[in-house]
Scaffold this motif. Structure first.
Motif, short mmCIF file in Angstrom:
data_model
loop_
_atom_site.label_atom_id
_atom_site.label_comp_id
_atom_site.label_asym_id
_atom_site.label_seq_id
_atom_site.Cartn_x
_atom_site.Cartn_y
_atom_site.Cartn_z
N PHE A 22 0.85 -1.18 0.00
CA PHE A 22 0.00 0.00 0.00
C PHE A 22 0.89 1.24 0.00
O PHE A 22 1.52 1.56 1.03
CB PHE A 22 -0.90 0.02 1.24
CG PHE A 22 -1.74 -1.20 1.42
CD1 PHE A 22 -3.04 -1.26 0.93
CD2 PHE A 22 -1.23 -2.32 2.08
CE1 PHE A 22 -3.80 -2.40 1.10
CE2 PHE A 22 -1.99 -3.46 2.25
CZ PHE A 22 -3.29 -3.50 1.75
N PRO A 23 1.02 1.95 -1.11
CA PRO A 23 1.87 3.15 -1.15
C PRO A 23 1.12 4.34 -0.55
O PRO A 23 0.25 4.94 -1.18
CB PRO A 23 2.13 3.34 -2.65
CG PRO A 23 0.97 2.69 -3.33
CD PRO A 23 0.48 1.59 -2.43
N GLY B 76 7.67 9.00 -7.11
CA GLY B 76 6.70 8.32 -7.94
C GLY B 76 6.28 6.96 -7.45
O GLY B 76 6.89 6.39 -6.54
N LEU B 77 5.23 6.43 -8.09
CA LEU B 77 4.67 5.15 -7.68
C LEU B 77 5.67 4.02 -7.88
O LEU B 77 5.79 3.12 -7.04
CB LEU B 77 3.38 4.87 -8.46
CG LEU B 77 2.71 3.53 -8.21
CD1 LEU B 77 2.33 3.36 -6.74
CD2 LEU B 77 1.47 3.37 -9.11
N GLY B 78 6.39 4.05 -8.99
CA GLY B 78 7.36 2.99 -9.23
C GLY B 78 8.41 2.93 -8.14
O GLY B 78 8.80 1.85 -7.69
N HIS B 79 8.86 4.08 -7.69
CA HIS B 79 9.85 4.13 -6.63
C HIS B 79 9.26 3.65 -5.31
O HIS B 79 9.93 2.94 -4.54
CB HIS B 79 10.38 5.57 -6.48
CG HIS B 79 11.43 5.72 -5.43
ND1 HIS B 79 11.17 6.24 -4.18
CD2 HIS B 79 12.75 5.39 -5.43
CE1 HIS B 79 12.28 6.26 -3.47
NE2 HIS B 79 13.25 5.75 -4.19
N ALA B 80 8.00 4.01 -5.03
CA ALA B 80 7.35 3.55 -3.80
C ALA B 80 7.25 2.02 -3.78
O ALA B 80 7.51 1.39 -2.74
CB ALA B 80 5.96 4.17 -3.69
N VAL B 81 6.90 1.42 -4.91
CA VAL B 81 6.83 -0.04 -4.99
C VAL B 81 8.21 -0.64 -4.76
O VAL B 81 8.37 -1.61 -4.00
CB VAL B 81 6.27 -0.47 -6.36
CG1 VAL B 81 6.38 -1.99 -6.53
CG2 VAL B 81 4.82 -0.03 -6.51
N TRP B 82 9.24 -0.06 -5.36
CA TRP B 82 10.62 -0.56 -5.20
C TRP B 82 11.05 -0.52 -3.74
O TRP B 82 11.78 -1.40 -3.28
CB TRP B 82 11.55 0.28 -6.07
CG TRP B 82 12.98 -0.09 -5.96
CD1 TRP B 82 13.62 -1.14 -6.57
CD2 TRP B 82 13.99 0.59 -5.18
NE1 TRP B 82 14.95 -1.16 -6.23
CE2 TRP B 82 15.21 -0.11 -5.38
CE3 TRP B 82 13.98 1.70 -4.36
CZ2 TRP B 82 16.39 0.29 -4.76
CZ3 TRP B 82 15.15 2.10 -3.74
CH2 TRP B 82 16.34 1.40 -3.95
N CYS B 83 10.58 0.47 -2.98
CA CYS B 83 10.95 0.60 -1.58
C CYS B 83 10.48 -0.60 -0.74
O CYS B 83 10.98 -0.83 0.35
CB CYS B 83 10.37 1.89 -0.98
SG CYS B 83 11.21 3.39 -1.55
N ALA B 84 9.51 -1.36 -1.24
CA ALA B 84 8.97 -2.50 -0.50
C ALA B 84 9.68 -3.81 -0.84
O ALA B 84 9.31 -4.87 -0.33
CB ALA B 84 7.48 -2.65 -0.79
#
Length: 295
Positions: free
Chosen positions: A12-13, A113-121
């Motif tokens: 969940f971003p 961005g969303l792509g970076h937020a997903v990568w953080c997980a």
């Protein structure tokens, strides 16, 4: 039926600043704004849990500690409720509290961005498929959107994107997918394009904020160049993954409310209030009067 690795975790971003809801979001995260009497994020989490998700992963930012507190025990409040014999309220709090060890939080230090937020997980998700639910979007239908996606994933494997239909002349406003052969309650995705120019969209099926992705997306996002808005775009990463893995579109048939926008947030409150037997009798008449009084 084909066998695929189970989707156990959901991301969940929730690091966004919520600038469209200022000044309220100076103090309250947009995900904690309430639709009737539940925070927006609770509806999204409920959808994931209904689908069988076992572990919730929140990608947060500064000043989002309220979300962490919400999914924790509030000792003083619960003690007061017990002393006052508020059994219904105690039960309600217990129902929304995840089991110990099933919630993780990680930080996205920069709004990239969303792509970076997903990568953080990536370290929490590990080497397994995962669900991704955008916390602004609340779904309402006969069948939960993520539950339907999990069912389709059991048939198709690969990656799943939830889609809905829009009027063809509105396709330029959305991320649109190309439509291939039918599979279950969906179809193979042949391509993706973000906000295509008018008259060039490959279909009228738009991406609505729910995904099941394979872990290979993390390696792609790690080196993904910044795209639109100078951010790391998830769509760009998925387009690269599409060259290597199958994607299917789950056709969600229901209502979606974008609670990241004022109009969607207000409509969600009206729609969910009218579904509540304890509220509808007292608000329906008021809604009708307001509509009748419009000039």
């Amino acid at each position: 039926m084909a066998q695929h690795n189970k989707v156990r975790k959901a991301v969940f971003p929730v690091a966004g600043l919520g600038t469209r809801f200022l000044p309220a979001t100076k103090a309250v995260p947009k995900e904690m704004l309430t639709v009737v009497d539940k925070p927006i994020i609770q509806y999204v989490v409920d959808e994931a849990i209904e689908a069988g998700i076992e572990h919730l992963v929140f990608v947060t930012g500064r000043n989002k500690h309220v979300i962490e507190d919400y999914f924790d025990i509030h000792f003083e409040l619960e003690q007061t409720l017990r002393e006052r014999a508020k059994k219904a309220e105690i039960t309600l709090l217990a129902q929304q509290l995840p089991k110990a060890g099933t919630v993780s939080f990680t930080r996205q230090q920069e709004p990239l961005g969303l792509g970076h937020a997903v990568w953080c997980a990536r370290e929490i998700v590990g080497d397994e498929p995962f669900a991704l639910l955008l916390p602004d979007m609340i779904m309402k239908g006969d069948k939960g959107c993520m539950k339907g996606m999990i069912d389709l994933y059991a048939q198709s494997g690969g990656n799943i994107i939830a889609v809905e239909e829009c009027a063809p002349d509105q396709a330029h406003k959305y991320g649109i997918v190309g439509v291939g052969e039918a599979i279950g309650d969906g179809f193979r995705i042949t391509g993706m394009v973000e906000k295509p120019a008018k008259g060039t969209a490959p279909s009228n099926f738009f991406i609505n904020g729910r995904y099941i992705l394979q872990p290979e997306i993390f390696k792609i996002l790690e080196t993904q160049e910044r795209g639109a808005g100078n951010e790391i775009q998830l769509t760009d990463g998925m387009l690269k993954l599409l060259k290597e893995q199958d994607f299917a579109g789950y056709h969600f048939r229901g209502a979606t409310y974008d609670c990241g926008a004022k109009d969607g947030f207000i409509l969600a409150n009206v729609a969910f209030a009218l579904e509540r037997a304890d509220i509808r009798p007292s608000v329906e008449g008021g809604f009708r009067e307001l509509l009748a009084g419009l000039k």
